[in-house]
Design an enzyme around this catalytic site. Structure first.
Site, PDB file in Angstrom:
ATOM      1  N   GLY A  26     -58.180  30.175  28.029  1.00 38.85           N
ATOM      2  CA  GLY A  26     -58.258  31.294  27.965  1.00 38.85           C
ATOM      3  C   GLY A  26     -58.975  32.152  26.794  1.00 38.85           C
ATOM      4  O   GLY A  26     -58.822  31.155  25.852  1.00 38.85           O
ATOM      5  N   TYR A  38     -56.267  41.056  28.443  1.00 42.98           N
ATOM      6  CA  TYR A  38     -55.477  40.143  28.527  1.00 42.98           C
ATOM      7  C   TYR A  38     -54.167  40.200  29.335  1.00 42.98           C
ATOM      8  O   TYR A  38     -53.729  38.939  30.644  1.00 42.98           O
ATOM      9  CB  TYR A  38     -55.219  39.976  27.259  1.00 42.98           C
ATOM     10  N   LYS A  45     -52.483  37.769  32.442  1.00 39.56           N
ATOM     11  CA  LYS A  45     -51.494  37.219  31.718  1.00 39.56           C
ATOM     12  C   LYS A  45     -51.142  37.393  33.410  1.00 39.56           C
ATOM     13  O   LYS A  45     -49.515  36.324  33.910  1.00 39.56           O
ATOM     14  CB  LYS A  45     -50.896  36.835  31.068  1.00 39.56           C
ATOM     15  N   GLY A  88     -54.559  24.694  19.594  1.00 40.32           N
ATOM     16  CA  GLY A  88     -53.027  25.938  19.568  1.00 40.32           C
ATOM     17  C   GLY A  88     -51.984  24.740  20.614  1.00 40.32           C
ATOM     18  O   GLY A  88     -52.166  23.669  21.065  1.00 40.32           O
ATOM     19  N   ILE A  89     -51.721  25.523  21.745  1.00 40.91           N
ATOM     20  CA  ILE A  89     -50.428  25.151  22.788  1.00 40.91           C
ATOM     21  C   ILE A  89     -51.377  24.094  23.181  1.00 40.91           C
ATOM     22  O   ILE A  89     -50.239  23.316  23.561  1.00 40.91           O
ATOM     23  CB  ILE A  89     -50.204  26.128  23.092  1.00 40.91           C
TER      24      ILE A  89
END
Length: 236
Positions: A81, A144, A148, A17-18
């Site tokens: 995460g 979540y 964050k 992913g990122i």
């Protein structure tokens, strides 16, 4: 500071992913890149280090491996995460605390360990990957979003603590991005979320990586929250 071989860069959660796209971007720019993974190592042109950020011992060992190979970490990208979505009345305490332990306390563990080398060098770039959800909230994501949002308070506090020592701390807040997490949504869920994004599409990991790479090169931006969300969170 960076030498002829580029900077020593560490990306947590860099196996997909990122995080993976961020690691690839720094590799392309000529930096010495390491990325942590928890269970599945990436097959990429950078140093992959096993690390569970919920374990201080794991974090310390990962840094020792990176330092031995690349020297002290100069650029840290905190991306590791998890999510465990559920409406609050149905959410267990374990679900809430486990997400915070990985996403927020995990960031604390990693950043604290990185500061040893950065303080000696009087130079460092720390970028925390948050989320647009931190700013605008989302039903079913209280754990979540809280984790964050906590990253923003952490980053701004550290920016004040260590700015005079040549260390900057910033936050990138992606919106809905084309990753495994968004692929887990149904088509109807994705369509509804896209309708809320002014530019009318999902982001792609390369766009997040560009913002991260930009911040890693700045010495007079600190305590900033950079949204990369197609406008979904503006006004928050």
């Amino acid at each position: 500071m960076a030498g002829e071989q580029g900077r020593s860069v560490l990306v947590t959660g860099g196996n997909r992913g990122i995080g993976l796209e961020v690691a690839r971007r720094f590799v392309r720019e000529g930096d010495r890149v390491a990325a942590t993974y928890r269970t599945s190592a990436p097959e990429e042109n950078f140093l992959a280090v096993q690390c569970d950020v919920t374990s201080s011992a794991d974090v310390d060992q990962a840094f020792k491996e990176v330092e031995a190979a690349h020297g002290n970490v100069e650029v840290l990208i905190v991306n590791a995460g998890i999510n465990d979505d559920q409406l609050l009345l149905r959410m267990s305490e374990e679900s809430f605390t486990s997400v915070l332990d990985t996403n927020l306390t995990g960031a604390f563990r990693v950043v604290k360990r990185s500061l040893k080398g950065m303080l000696r060098a009087k130079h460092g770039r720390i970028i925390l990957i948050s989320s647009a959800v931190a700013l605008r909230g989302e039903a079913g994501q209280a754990n979540y979003a809280a984790s964050k949002a906590g990253l923003i308070g952490l980053a701004r506090s550290l920016a004040r603590e260590y700015g005079s020592r040549g260390i900057t701390v910033n936050v990138v807040a992606p919106g809905l991005t084309a990753t495994d997490m968004s692929q887990a949504l149904t088509e109807e869920q994705r369509d509804e979320l896209v309708r809320q994004i002014p530019v009318g599409r999902l982001g792609n990991p390369a766009e997040i990586a560009s913002a991260v790479h930009f911040l890693a090169g700045q010495s007079y931006i600190t305590g900033a929250v950079i949204p990369v969300d197609g406008g979904a969170g503006m006004g928050h």
